[in-house]
Design a protein around this motif. Sequence first.
Motif, PDB file in Angstrom:
ATOM      1  N   SER A 114       0.805  -1.220   0.000  1.00  0.00           N
ATOM      2  CA  SER A 114       0.000   0.000   0.000  1.00  0.00           C
ATOM      3  C   SER A 114       0.838   1.271   0.000  1.00  0.00           C
ATOM      4  CB  SER A 114      -0.932  -0.005   1.216  1.00  0.00           C
ATOM      5  OG  SER A 114      -1.786  -1.129   1.160  1.00  0.00           O
ATOM      6  N   ARG A 115       2.146   1.125   0.115  1.00  0.00           N
ATOM      7  CA  ARG A 115       3.038   2.294   0.104  1.00  0.00           C
ATOM      8  C   ARG A 115       3.199   2.835  -1.312  1.00  0.00           C
ATOM      9  NH1 ARG A 115       5.366   4.256   4.953  1.00  0.00           N
ATOM     10  NH2 ARG A 115       4.439   2.970   6.556  1.00  0.00           N
ATOM     11  N   ASN A 116       3.845   3.994  -1.404  1.00  0.00           N
ATOM     12  CA  ASN A 116       3.954   4.688  -2.688  1.00  0.00           C
ATOM     13  C   ASN A 116       5.047   4.185  -3.611  1.00  0.00           C
ATOM     14  OD1 ASN A 116       1.828   6.456  -2.148  1.00  0.00           O
ATOM     15  ND2 ASN A 116       3.150   7.821  -0.982  1.00  0.00           N
ATOM     16  N   THR A 117       6.073   3.537  -3.060  1.00  0.00           N
ATOM     17  CA  THR A 117       7.200   3.156  -3.911  1.00  0.00           C
ATOM     18  C   THR A 117       7.547   1.675  -3.763  1.00  0.00           C
ATOM     19  OG1 THR A 117       8.898   3.600  -2.230  1.00  0.00           O
ATOM     20  CG2 THR A 117       8.201   5.477  -3.594  1.00  0.00           C
ATOM     21  N   LYS A 118       8.182   1.164  -4.817  1.00  0.00           N
ATOM     22  CA  LYS A 118       8.648  -0.225  -4.777  1.00  0.00           C
ATOM     23  C   LYS A 118       9.710  -0.403  -3.696  1.00  0.00           C
ATOM     24  CE  LYS A 118       7.769  -1.513  -9.552  1.00  0.00           C
ATOM     25  NZ  LYS A 118       8.371  -1.942 -10.809  1.00  0.00           N
ATOM     26  N   LYS A 119      10.534   0.630  -3.517  1.00  0.00           N
ATOM     27  CA  LYS A 119      11.591   0.564  -2.504  1.00  0.00           C
ATOM     28  C   LYS A 119      10.991   0.358  -1.108  1.00  0.00           C
ATOM     29  CE  LYS A 119      15.724   2.958  -0.957  1.00  0.00           C
ATOM     30  NZ  LYS A 119      16.564   4.145  -1.048  1.00  0.00           N
ATOM     31  N   GLU A 120       9.921   1.080  -0.809  1.00  0.00           N
ATOM     32  CA  GLU A 120       9.250   0.912   0.486  1.00  0.00           C
ATOM     33  C   GLU A 120       8.609  -0.472   0.587  1.00  0.00           C
ATOM     34  OE1 GLU A 120       7.444   4.822   2.363  1.00  0.00           O
ATOM     35  OE2 GLU A 120       6.898   4.654   0.233  1.00  0.00           O
ATOM     36  N   PHE A 121       8.007  -0.931  -0.501  1.00  0.00           N
ATOM     37  CA  PHE A 121       7.393  -2.262  -0.529  1.00  0.00           C
ATOM     38  C   PHE A 121       8.448  -3.316  -0.210  1.00  0.00           C
ATOM     39  CE2 PHE A 121       4.643  -5.295  -3.370  1.00  0.00           C
ATOM     40  CZ  PHE A 121       4.245  -5.992  -2.253  1.00  0.00           C
ATOM     41  N   ILE A 122       9.593  -3.213  -0.846  1.00  0.00           N
ATOM     42  CA  ILE A 122      10.685  -4.163  -0.606  1.00  0.00           C
ATOM     43  C   ILE A 122      11.101  -4.150   0.862  1.00  0.00           C
ATOM     44  CG2 ILE A 122      13.144  -4.612  -1.097  1.00  0.00           C
ATOM     45  CD1 ILE A 122      12.512  -3.602  -4.017  1.00  0.00           C
ATOM     46  N   GLN A 123      11.196  -2.968   1.451  1.00  0.00           N
ATOM     47  CA  GLN A 123      11.576  -2.843   2.863  1.00  0.00           C
ATOM     48  C   GLN A 123      10.586  -3.602   3.759  1.00  0.00           C
ATOM     49  OE1 GLN A 123      11.813   1.225   4.223  1.00  0.00           O
ATOM     50  NE2 GLN A 123      12.089   0.626   6.358  1.00  0.00           N
ATOM     51  N   PHE A 124       9.298  -3.442   3.499  1.00  0.00           N
ATOM     52  CA  PHE A 124       8.286  -4.125   4.299  1.00  0.00           C
ATOM     53  C   PHE A 124       8.288  -5.635   4.044  1.00  0.00           C
ATOM     54  CE2 PHE A 124       6.827   0.139   5.035  1.00  0.00           C
ATOM     55  CZ  PHE A 124       6.298   0.081   6.317  1.00  0.00           C
ATOM     56  N   LEU A 125       8.607  -6.040   2.820  1.00  0.00           N
ATOM     57  CA  LEU A 125       8.711  -7.477   2.525  1.00  0.00           C
ATOM     58  C   LEU A 125       9.872  -8.103   3.293  1.00  0.00           C
ATOM     59  CD1 LEU A 125       7.980  -7.524  -1.327  1.00  0.00           C
ATOM     60  CD2 LEU A 125       6.450  -8.240   0.540  1.00  0.00           C
ATOM     61  N   HIS A 126      10.958  -7.350   3.436  1.00  0.00           N
ATOM     62  CA  HIS A 126      12.089  -7.846   4.240  1.00  0.00           C
ATOM     63  C   HIS A 126      11.685  -8.013   5.707  1.00  0.00           C
ATOM     64  CE1 HIS A 126      15.443  -8.192   1.486  1.00  0.00           C
ATOM     65  NE2 HIS A 126      15.114  -7.037   0.935  1.00  0.00           N
ATOM     66  N   ILE A 127      10.886  -7.102   6.210  1.00  0.00           N
ATOM     67  CA  ILE A 127      10.400  -7.211   7.596  1.00  0.00           C
ATOM     68  C   ILE A 127       9.513  -8.446   7.733  1.00  0.00           C
ATOM     69  CG2 ILE A 127       8.974  -6.125   9.381  1.00  0.00           C
ATOM     70  CD1 ILE A 127       9.937  -3.378   8.163  1.00  0.00           C
ATOM     71  N   ALA A 128       8.638  -8.669   6.748  1.00  0.00           N
ATOM     72  CA  ALA A 128       7.770  -9.858   6.758  1.00  0.00           C
ATOM     73  C   ALA A 128       8.612 -11.124   6.711  1.00  0.00           C
ATOM     74  CB  ALA A 128       6.805  -9.806   5.571  1.00  0.00           C
ATOM     75  N   LYS A 129       9.665 -11.103   5.913  1.00  0.00           N
ATOM     76  CA  LYS A 129      10.570 -12.261   5.803  1.00  0.00           C
ATOM     77  C   LYS A 129      11.239 -12.542   7.148  1.00  0.00           C
ATOM     78  CE  LYS A 129      13.915 -13.808   2.243  1.00  0.00           C
ATOM     79  NZ  LYS A 129      13.600 -15.184   2.379  1.00  0.00           N
ATOM     80  N   GLY A 130      11.641 -11.489   7.827  1.00  0.00           N
ATOM     81  CA  GLY A 130      12.251 -11.643   9.154  1.00  0.00           C
ATOM     82  C   GLY A 130      11.264 -12.210  10.162  1.00  0.00           C
ATOM     83  N   SER A 131      10.036 -11.733  10.144  1.00  0.00           N
ATOM     84  CA  SER A 131       9.004 -12.251  11.055  1.00  0.00           C
ATOM     85  C   SER A 131       8.695 -13.711  10.755  1.00  0.00           C
ATOM     86  CB  SER A 131       7.721 -11.419  10.937  1.00  0.00           C
ATOM     87  OG  SER A 131       7.940 -10.115  11.402  1.00  0.00           O
ATOM     88  N   ASN A 132       8.723 -14.063   9.488  1.00  0.00           N
ATOM     89  CA  ASN A 132       8.496 -15.461   9.094  1.00  0.00           C
ATOM     90  C   ASN A 132       9.608 -16.357   9.659  1.00  0.00           C
ATOM     91  OD1 ASN A 132       6.985 -17.445   7.440  1.00  0.00           O
ATOM     92  ND2 ASN A 132       8.873 -17.523   6.263  1.00  0.00           N
ATOM     93  N   SER A 133      10.849 -15.918   9.556  1.00  0.00           N
ATOM     94  CA  SER A 133      11.973 -16.691  10.109  1.00  0.00           C
ATOM     95  C   SER A 133      11.878 -16.784  11.629  1.00  0.00           C
ATOM     96  CB  SER A 133      13.303 -16.043   9.708  1.00  0.00           C
ATOM     97  OG  SER A 133      13.486 -16.129   8.314  1.00  0.00           O
ATOM     98  N   GLU A 134      11.457 -15.695  12.252  1.00  0.00           N
ATOM     99  CA  GLU A 134      11.265 -15.675  13.704  1.00  0.00           C
ATOM    100  C   GLU A 134      10.211 -16.713  14.104  1.00  0.00           C
ATOM    101  OE1 GLU A 134       9.651 -12.586  17.159  1.00  0.00           O
ATOM    102  OE2 GLU A 134       9.931 -11.858  15.113  1.00  0.00           O
ATOM    103  N   LEU A 135       9.102 -16.746  13.386  1.00  0.00           N
ATOM    104  CA  LEU A 135       8.031 -17.695  13.690  1.00  0.00           C
ATOM    105  C   LEU A 135       8.491 -19.140  13.476  1.00  0.00           C
ATOM    106  CD1 LEU A 135       5.111 -18.068  14.595  1.00  0.00           C
ATOM    107  CD2 LEU A 135       4.432 -17.851  12.186  1.00  0.00           C
ATOM    108  N   MET A 136       9.229 -19.371  12.403  1.00  0.00           N
ATOM    109  CA  MET A 136       9.767 -20.719  12.159  1.00  0.00           C
ATOM    110  C   MET A 136      10.626 -21.169  13.340  1.00  0.00           C
ATOM    111  SD  MET A 136      11.117 -21.078   8.278  1.00  0.00           S
ATOM    112  CE  MET A 136      10.952 -22.751   7.715  1.00  0.00           C
TER     113      MET A 136
END
Length: 122
Positions: free
Chosen positions: A57-79
């Motif tokens: 929902s952010r304005n730029t692909k760069k911001e989207f990528i940043q949030f995807l990295h956070i999601a990836k980190g949370s996924n690893s944390e949950l694993m």
Amino acid sequence: MPLRSFRDLIVWQKAMRLARETYCLVKLLPMEERYALSDQMRRAAVSIPSNIAEGQSRNTKKEFIQFLHIAKGSNSELMTQFLLCLDFEYLKKEEIQKVMKLCTEIDGLLGGLIKSLKTNLV
């Protein structure tokens, strides 16, 4: 067909399923973990689809990528937390198989989406 919403993303849909499964499984944890590990696992599980949605929902692909990295980190944390539940014998291997498979799928999908967005960043 162009992406209209974060809800169209398969990775978001799988992350939502993972959050639901996590909420069901943490109910099986022993009472002494109901407010510590259980709470941490729920937060990590909710963080994954939430960050995908916010990033898309952010304005730029760069911001989207940043949030995807956070999601990836949370996924690893949950694993890691599910593996700890297995090590501590709070949950059985059969009980976490489904969520571990989902975590692995989500990790791959997030990695692919990040790579695709970076390639098209220019």
